[in-house]
Design an enzyme around this catalytic site. Structure first.
Site, PDB file in Angstrom:
ATOM      1  N   GLU A 238       0.884  -1.179   0.000  1.00 36.30           N
ATOM      2  CA  GLU A 238       0.000   0.000   0.000  1.00 36.30           C
ATOM      3  C   GLU A 238       0.907   1.210   0.000  1.00 36.30           C
ATOM      4  O   GLU A 238       1.590   1.490   0.982  1.00 36.30           O
ATOM      5  CB  GLU A 238      -0.922  -0.034   1.225  1.00 36.30           C
ATOM      6  CG  GLU A 238      -2.136   0.859   1.070  1.00 36.30           C
ATOM      7  CD  GLU A 238      -1.958   2.209   1.715  1.00 36.30           C
ATOM      8  OE1 GLU A 238      -1.626   3.170   0.971  1.00 36.30           O
ATOM      9  OE2 GLU A 238      -2.157   2.316   2.931  1.00 36.30           O
ATOM     10  N   CYS A 272      -1.492   8.982   2.914  1.00 38.94           N
ATOM     11  CA  CYS A 272      -1.498   8.465   1.541  1.00 38.94           C
ATOM     12  C   CYS A 272      -2.799   8.782   0.821  1.00 38.94           C
ATOM     13  O   CYS A 272      -2.829   8.892  -0.398  1.00 38.94           O
ATOM     14  CB  CYS A 272      -1.242   6.963   1.550  1.00 38.94           C
ATOM     15  SG  CYS A 272      -2.474   6.010   2.468  1.00 38.94           S
TER      16      CYS A 272
END
Length: 471
Positions: A238, A272
């Site tokens: 990720e 993110c």
């Protein structure tokens, strides 16, 4: 936090704003990482054989202990990682929820597999643990991003080798060690190692590690993915995000601007999922830019431990310089600086850049800080094209009052998660989460995605009486 040296034996955690010592942890050499992986590997068979209900109960007790110790955890997240108290509160309770979600997976693993085609052969098809799961987490959400791997991995029968980021060894490591030990987790089912890239590399390459769960930069993620591919290890990546918030022409502009400010500037934009590219319909672009900049300029910047600041410090000097350089380059390429843009170490103010085009570097490059760009579009087709003009594909959002129109756009956006009538920073432990392209290798967290990531299929067939063959 300065770079680690070969002569260091311990890592001292310091308060991000003042440098005040918070505690120390022992650094792990590559050999110690390999030894920790070996201990976790030795503990794996017994832990996998432990009844699922017992494993789930231990994970749930650890979640309860995190919540009981929330005040200590929240203080560490504020002082060690620069979080504002509200973000720290959310992270502690969401981390506990991630652990509880893992426990639920162990108790309710899902629907049975269809039977074999051969009616004279019985088949038992089950999901079984992988063995040792290596978990590498970043500094921005050290508790939450560790918990979303630890919860399902442990509850589903794996042992775990955890490496927190050197910036957050206490909130990303020690808190878990204490909570799981007090919850009754057997020795070596959770091993924690500390260090920088050398320790991370040793974790990925350790023979006992069957899977790596990595959250961090795209650059490092590519390296880890390459090593895991060569070693035939499962890997969940990720990575970064250059996330688009599409603002349509039917919105309440003030509401949209407030949502945009939350999505872009929460935790100094060091998420993110942060909304980095605001793609705004030309009919409301100027009004939105003005409102968005006003919301940004009103945010209070300062020490979140000693004031009511809404924007805390950037994680370190190097990142502060990176953010400042990106803004300067954008302005040099023609972007209009609407607000912010002047570093006040260790802080960087919320910054809005308007008139940004897809020819500018800032449109494509992830600036991991409190910087947002505004780009106008003419129609829905152009909005979709601009949103998809990125190597990244993590999250996106469409802010609109017209739900069917928003959903039609959302289904065409190339990313792992899209939110309609919302901004990009949304967390739900029960829903699959993960990115594509430069943002990762697909959903590895949340819902059944966690079950699939942290277990594998095992098929056992039985033929009675034993089969006979002609030779």
């Amino acid at each position: 936090m300065t770079a680690l040296t070969a002569s260091q034996t311990h890592l001292e955690s310091r308060e991000i704003t003042t440098g005040e010592p918070l505690g120390t942890v022992e650094l792990s050499t590559p050999d110690r990482v390999t030894s920790a992986a070996r201990r976790a590997g030795a503990a794996a068979p017994a832990w996998a054989a432990t009844p699922a209900e017992e494993r789930a109960a231990i994970v749930e007790r650890a979640a309860d202990l995190l919540v009981q110790r929330a005040e200590q955890a929240q203080e560490l997240l504020v002082r060690e990682g620069g979080a504002i108290p509200g973000k720290a509160y959310f992270e502690v309770h969401q981390a506990a929820q991630e652990l509880r979600h893992g426990a639920r997976l162990a108790r309710h693993p899902g629907l049975p597999h269809p039977p074999a085609d051969d009616p004279e052969r019985t088949a038992e098809v089950t999901r079984v643990p992988l063995g040792v799961v290596g978990v590498i987490v970043p500094w921005n959400f050290p508790l939450l991003l560790a918990a979303r791997s630890l919860g399902p991995a442990l509850a589903l029968g794996n042992t775990v080798l955890l490496k927190p980021d050197p910036h957050t060894p206490l909130s990303g490591g020690r808190l878990f060690v204490e909570a799981f030990a007090d919850a009754g987790l057997p020795p070596s089912v959770l091993e924690v190692v500390h260090g920088d890239a050398d320790a991370g590399s040793a974790l990925v390459q350790a023979p006992d590690v069957a899977m790596v769960s990595f959250t961090g930069s795209t650059e490092v993620g590519r390296e880890i993915g390459a090593v895991c591919g060569r070693l035939l290890k499962r890997v969940v990546l990720e990575l970064g995000g250059q996330n688009a918030l599409v603002v349509l022409d039917d919105v309440d502009v003030e509401q949209a601007a407030a949502a945009g400010a939350w999505g872009s500037f929460l935790h100094q934009g060091q998420i993110c999922m942060s909304a980095r590219r605001h793609l705004v319909h030309r009919a409301v672009a100027e009004e939105y830019t003005e409102a968005f900049a006003r919301h940004a300029a009103a945010l209070r910047v300062g020490d979140p431990y000693r004031s009511d600041a809404q924007i805390g410090p950037v994680i370190d000097r190097r990142q502060l310089t990176t953010v400042a350089n990106a803004v300067e380059q954008a302005v040099a390429q023609g972007a209009r600086l609407v607000t912010g843009g002047r570093p006040q170490p260790p802080y960087y103010p919320p910054t809005v850049l308007a008139d940004v085009t897809e020819q500018m570097d800032v449109f494509h490059t992830e600036v991991f800080g409190p910087v947002a760009t505004v780009t106008a579009f003419t129609d829905d087709a152009e909005a979709i094209r601009l949103a998809n003009t990125s190597d990244y594909g993590l999250t996106a959002a469409v802010y609109t009052s017209d739900t069917p129109r928003g959903e039609l756009i959302g289904r065409q956006l190339r990313c792992g998660v899209t939110h309609i009538g919302d901004q990009t920073v949304v967390q739900d432990a029960a829903l699959p989460f993960g990115g594509i392209g430069a943002s990762g290798n697909g959903s590895g967290f949340g819902g059944r995605a966690s079950l699939e990531a942290f277990t594998r299929w095992h098929t056992l067939t039985t033929s009675t009486p034993p089969r006979t063959y002609p030779f």
